[in-house]
Design an enzyme around this catalytic site. Structure first.
Site, PDB file in Angstrom:
ATOM      1  N   TRP A   1       0.766  -1.146  -0.004  1.00 46.10           N
ATOM      2  CA  TRP A   1       0.107   0.050   0.051  1.00 46.10           C
ATOM      3  C   TRP A   1       1.005   1.234   0.306  1.00 46.10           C
ATOM      4  O   TRP A   1       1.939   1.352   0.483  1.00 46.10           O
ATOM      5  CB  TRP A   1      -0.833  -0.102   1.189  1.00 46.10           C
TER       6      TRP A   1
ATOM      7  N   ASP B   1     -16.151   8.246  -0.115  1.00 45.97           N
ATOM      8  CA  ASP B   1     -16.491   7.490   1.205  1.00 45.97           C
ATOM      9  C   ASP B   1     -17.431   7.997   2.094  1.00 45.97           C
ATOM     10  O   ASP B   1     -16.860   9.101   2.639  1.00 45.97           O
ATOM     11  CB  ASP B   1     -15.506   6.503   1.798  1.00 45.97           C
TER      12      ASP B   1
ATOM     13  N   LYS C   1     -16.361   5.726  -8.439  1.00 46.85           N
ATOM     14  CA  LYS C   1     -15.103   5.052  -8.190  1.00 46.85           C
ATOM     15  C   LYS C   1     -15.506   3.870  -7.249  1.00 46.85           C
ATOM     16  O   LYS C   1     -16.233   3.891  -6.292  1.00 46.85           O
ATOM     17  CB  LYS C   1     -14.350   6.241  -7.177  1.00 46.85           C
TER      18      LYS C   1
ATOM     19  N   ASP D   1     -14.115   0.893  -5.413  1.00 44.06           N
ATOM     20  CA  ASP D   1     -13.166   0.560  -4.508  1.00 44.06           C
ATOM     21  C   ASP D   1     -13.099  -0.728  -4.025  1.00 44.06           C
ATOM     22  O   ASP D   1     -13.954  -1.643  -4.054  1.00 44.06           O
ATOM     23  CB  ASP D   1     -13.163   1.491  -3.032  1.00 44.06           C
TER      24      ASP D   1
ATOM     25  N   CYS E   1     -10.174   1.194  -8.095  1.00 43.53           N
ATOM     26  CA  CYS E   1      -9.599   1.565  -6.919  1.00 43.53           C
ATOM     27  C   CYS E   1      -9.399   0.326  -6.224  1.00 43.53           C
ATOM     28  O   CYS E   1     -10.455  -0.488  -6.007  1.00 43.53           O
ATOM     29  CB  CYS E   1     -10.108   2.666  -6.389  1.00 43.53           C
TER      30      CYS E   1
ATOM     31  N   ASP F   1      -2.667   5.594  -3.060  1.00 46.43           N
ATOM     32  CA  ASP F   1      -2.912   6.687  -2.405  1.00 46.43           C
ATOM     33  C   ASP F   1      -1.693   7.696  -1.938  1.00 46.43           C
ATOM     34  O   ASP F   1      -1.860   8.569  -0.996  1.00 46.43           O
ATOM     35  CB  ASP F   1      -3.634   5.954  -0.710  1.00 46.43           C
TER      36      ASP F   1
HETATM   37  C1  DGJ Z   1      -9.094   3.852  -0.395  1.00 46.11           C
HETATM   38  C2  DGJ Z   1      -9.018   4.589  -1.617  1.00 46.11           C
HETATM   39  O1  DGJ Z   1      -7.678   4.360  -2.096  1.00 46.11           O
HETATM   40  C3  DGJ Z   1      -9.147   6.372  -1.156  1.00 46.11           C
HETATM   41  O2  DGJ Z   1      -8.879   7.023  -2.200  1.00 46.11           O
HETATM   42  C4  DGJ Z   1     -10.538   6.018  -0.428  1.00 46.11           C
HETATM   43  O3  DGJ Z   1     -11.269   6.089  -1.614  1.00 46.11           O
HETATM   44  C5  DGJ Z   1     -10.614   5.234   0.475  1.00 46.11           C
HETATM   45  N1  DGJ Z   1     -10.505   4.084   0.142  1.00 46.11           N
HETATM   46  C6  DGJ Z   1     -12.131   5.398   0.821  1.00 46.11           C
HETATM   47  O4  DGJ Z   1     -12.318   4.531   2.025  1.00 46.11           O
END
Ligand code: DGJ
Length: 724
Positions: free
Chosen positions: A202, A370, A477, A479, A527, A549
């Protein structure tokens, strides 16, 4: 492009630039006699074949002299399309099929083949498509089991790409099991390559790792249930002396988002044996009588002219033959995302103020991340309940506010997950993976939904559809914030749990496939905790993926550069955030080499910062489409090789170019003449660095002179060249 010499039994795929030749030997095995630059004429392979010899002279041995010798060829070292399993060849077969008697022996022999225009359809899986493709389909049958394997090999007229996959058909009356079902084997008669792969974690996705191909076995793989931040499915092998402009480079990727394994084996004969496809760890697929199984497609890009040619081939292939989003040639709007500005802590007024201030930065698409649904005020609750939290946010008002200002609007979902504190989990605890165990692993306070179970997918589909019918968003988006654990689905019997990893991926594709079919105009950005599912499977549905991120240049320089070695800039989701380590203009310049956007509290920006950012947004608007989105990318200096990074994009008509030079650590004044690439030699270009006008020849040979500056950390030059 595909020709078959019946007498010599050589099938050659050749597009005038690359060539691939397969010899159907006397025993019915497919020998890979050549892969490389186009030869045009493959009759030399025929000449080598006299009585008692073989199409591949380098493997000739006298009959009976070797234990590996059988049926007229040396089975344990001949370059093959599918090594048999359980015979003398121990290099590692791409396929293992188990009969009801428990046998592992898999011996697929040639029965027939055909050639056709176009690429094969792969039911349930994203796959290559598009113009100018021809396919050779071999049919092979197992010696004992009533299983037919189809090997598909496609070649493209305008790209140096080969796409390979298998399908398996049980035409008998007994169930068999696929214990391994990879997508390809490629055997090369030399092994003196380096292997480059992109490991990480990450916020540090896609580190550049380059090691020699070693003797024995080497693996690049994911068993995390997703393609993962830990390893990316894009890998390449290169001649040791290869550079960005020279040398042999062969790139591999998979049109798939789940567990994968790229495996190399170098044995005593010094050949390189590559298998690639779904990771066989915990994989076992029951093939009932009459059933078929399709593997994902493996994509191989060949370059005899260095890394950039391979890279550019992947860029074009992904954009033209992998992505399906109907507007993927369109200008990508400047995006403002609410996440890093306020996380879960917002209300309607705050979001309206964000929208107003985001407009000052040239924003064209506002995304509410989110926190807008269910009881989602932290990551502890709400996932699975996709209804607007009306006591927190008036979404109709927010969307109207965007429309009044000419902005598009987008929203965040995480469809494959559920929090234990959610109405969905309370109503359906059996919807999670691992249900029935006394403990299930939490990760980011959430469980993974059992997307192998179609009822679970249907539930989430209905919820998202109800939302989309009421709120006409332009963007989603998508995720995916945890990896898979407890890969047990109660929707399947005990002896089919080996299917679950793959079925989860099929569930993901089925949901995203249904939604993209229902709402073709909605752009979905992939994502996964940043860039944890950055792969060609996702790109089939999503024209862009949030890359990481981490937006701070300290890591981002590498993440951005390395990702672009295998993926086009047009799909690399990149935002400017408010990390304090670098200036806004440095972060913006980096984000420009991707899909430009913002992610910070816009209420806190000073007039000066707003001016800096909107100036970069202007460059984006002027040059993104022709130069970055649809142009050609050149990697000039790699951040993993020195103290700075330089990338350059050139529009296809060569009338404009954008160059980014970025320093990493503070560095003394010194010569820095950056030799540009891809310009038209005789055209004259004005650059925005010093306003000078020079020919393309000058920039490509003398170079762009930035040597008179003393560089500090992340000092950068963003230079636009336009034809005079
Ligand atoms: C992980 C993503 O990479 C972020 O950009 C964001 O959307 C968060 N999750 C939200 O929980």
């Amino acid at each position: 492009m595909i020709r078959y010499n019946k007498q010599a039994r050589i099938l050659a795929l050749d597009n005038g630039s690359i060539g691939y030749a397969i010899y159907i030997n006397d025993a019915g095995y497919l020998e890979t006699v050549y892969f490389g630059k186009s030869l045009g004429d493959y009759s030399d392979f025929t000449c080598a074949r006299k009585a008692g010899e073989y199409a591949t002279p380098r493997y000739s041995v006298a009959e009976g002299r070797d234990v590996g010798y059988r049926d007229g060829f040396k089975a344990d070292c001949a370059p093959l399309e599918i090594s048999p399993h359980g015979l003398t060849d121990k290099r590692g077969a791409p396929v293992i099929i188990r009969g009801e008697d428990g046998s592992f022996i898999t011996d697929l022999r040639y029965r027939s083949h055909r050639r056709y225009k176009g690429a094969p359809e792969i039911p349930g899986l994203p796959h290559a498509h598009g113009e100018g493709c021809e396919t050779a389909q071999f049919v092979l049958e197992d010696r004992a089991l009533k299983v037919r394997a189809h090997l598909y090999i496609s070649i493209f007229a305008d790209k140096d790409v080969i796409v390979k996959s298998f399908s398996f058909e049980n035409y008998g009356k007994k169930r068999v099991k696929l214990a391994r079902a990879m997508s390809m084997q490629l055997d090369l008669p030399r092994a003196d390559y380096d292997l480059v792969h992109f490991g990480g974690r990450w916020s540090k996705e896609r580190d550049y790792n380059c090691n020699p191909v070693v003797d024995g076995v080497q693996e690049v793989s994911s068993n995390l249930g997703r393609s993962s931040a830990e390893e990316n499915p894009f890998v390449f092998i290169k001649e040791k002396k290869a550079s960005f402009d020279s040398g042999e480079v062969i790139g591999f990727n998979l049109i798939y988002s789940g567990n994968f394994k790229f495996r190399t084996f170098v044995g005593p004969f010094r050949g390189l044996h590559i298998t690639y496809g779904i990771n066989d760890e915990d994989f076992e697929w029951a093939l009932a009588p009459g059933a078929n199984f399709y593997t994902p497609q493996a994509v191989i890009a060949y370059s005899a002219e260095g890394i950039d040619k391979m890279s550019q081939t992947f860029h074009r292939f992904i954009r033209e033959n992998a992505m399906t989003y109907v507007h993927d040639r369109e200008y990508k709007p400047v995006l403002f995302n609410s996440w890093e500005g306020c996380y879960f802590n917002f209300d309607t007024d705050l979001i309206l103020s964000y929208i107003d201030d985001a407009c000052k930065l040239g924003t064209e698409l506002f995304v509410l991340d989110d926190g807008w649904f269910g009881a989602r005020n932290s990551d502890r609750a709400g996932l699975g309940d996709w209804q607007v939290n009306k006591s927190k946010i008036d979404l109709h008002r927010v969307m109207a506010h965007c429309r009044e200002r000419g902005l598009r609007f987008g929203i965040w979902f995480e469809p494959e997950m559920v929090n234990p504190d959610s109405d969905l989990f309370r109503a359906h605890p059996e919807y999670t993976l691992g249900w029935g165990l006394d403990e299930i692993s939490l990760s980011r306070n959430q469980f993974h939904l059992d997307f192998a179970n179609p009822a679970v997918v249907d539930n989430i589909y209905s919820q998202i559809k109800a939302f989309l019918e009421e709120y006409k968003v332009d963007y989603i988006k998508w995720d995916y914030n945890r990896t898979v654990a407890e890969h047990i689905s109660r929707a399947y019997p005990a002896d089919r749990q080996g299917e679950i990893y793959h079925r989860l991926v099929l569930g993901y594709y089925s949901l995203i496939g249904r939604l993209t079919r229902d709402y073709p105009d909605i752009m979905i950005e992939g994502c996964a905790s940043g860039g944890g599912r950055f792969d060609m499977g996702t790109l089939y549905y999503c024209p862009q993926i949030w890359c990481s991120d981490e937006s701070d240049p300290a890591q981002r320089i590498d993440i951005q550069f390395n990702t672009s070695l295998g993926y086009p800039l047009s799909c690399i989701g990149s935002h400017v955030n408010d990390s304090k380590m670098a200036s806004y203009s440095a972060k913006a310049a980096l984000a420009l080499f991707g899909t430009y956007g913002y992610e910070m509290n816009p209420n806190l920006l000073t007039e000066g910062e707003i001016a800096e950012l909107s100036a970069t947004a202007e460059i984006y608007r002027a040059h993104h489409n022709a130069v970055i989105e649809n142009g050609t990318l050149y990697h000039i200096c790699a951040p993993y090789e020195g103290n700075y990074m330089c990338m350059q994009c050139v529009s296809s008509d060569k009338s404009a170019s954008v160059v980014l030079f970025m320093n990493k650590l503070k560095e003394l004044e010194r010569y820095r003449f950056i030799r540009l690439k891809g310009l038209s030699a005789k055209k004259r270009y004005r650059n925005t660095l010093d306003g000078a006008v020079h020919t393309g020849d000058y920039y490509m040979n003398v170079g762009l002179n930035i040597s008179d500056t003393w560089l500090t950390e992340f000092n950068h030059r963003l230079i636009v060249l336009t034809e005079e």
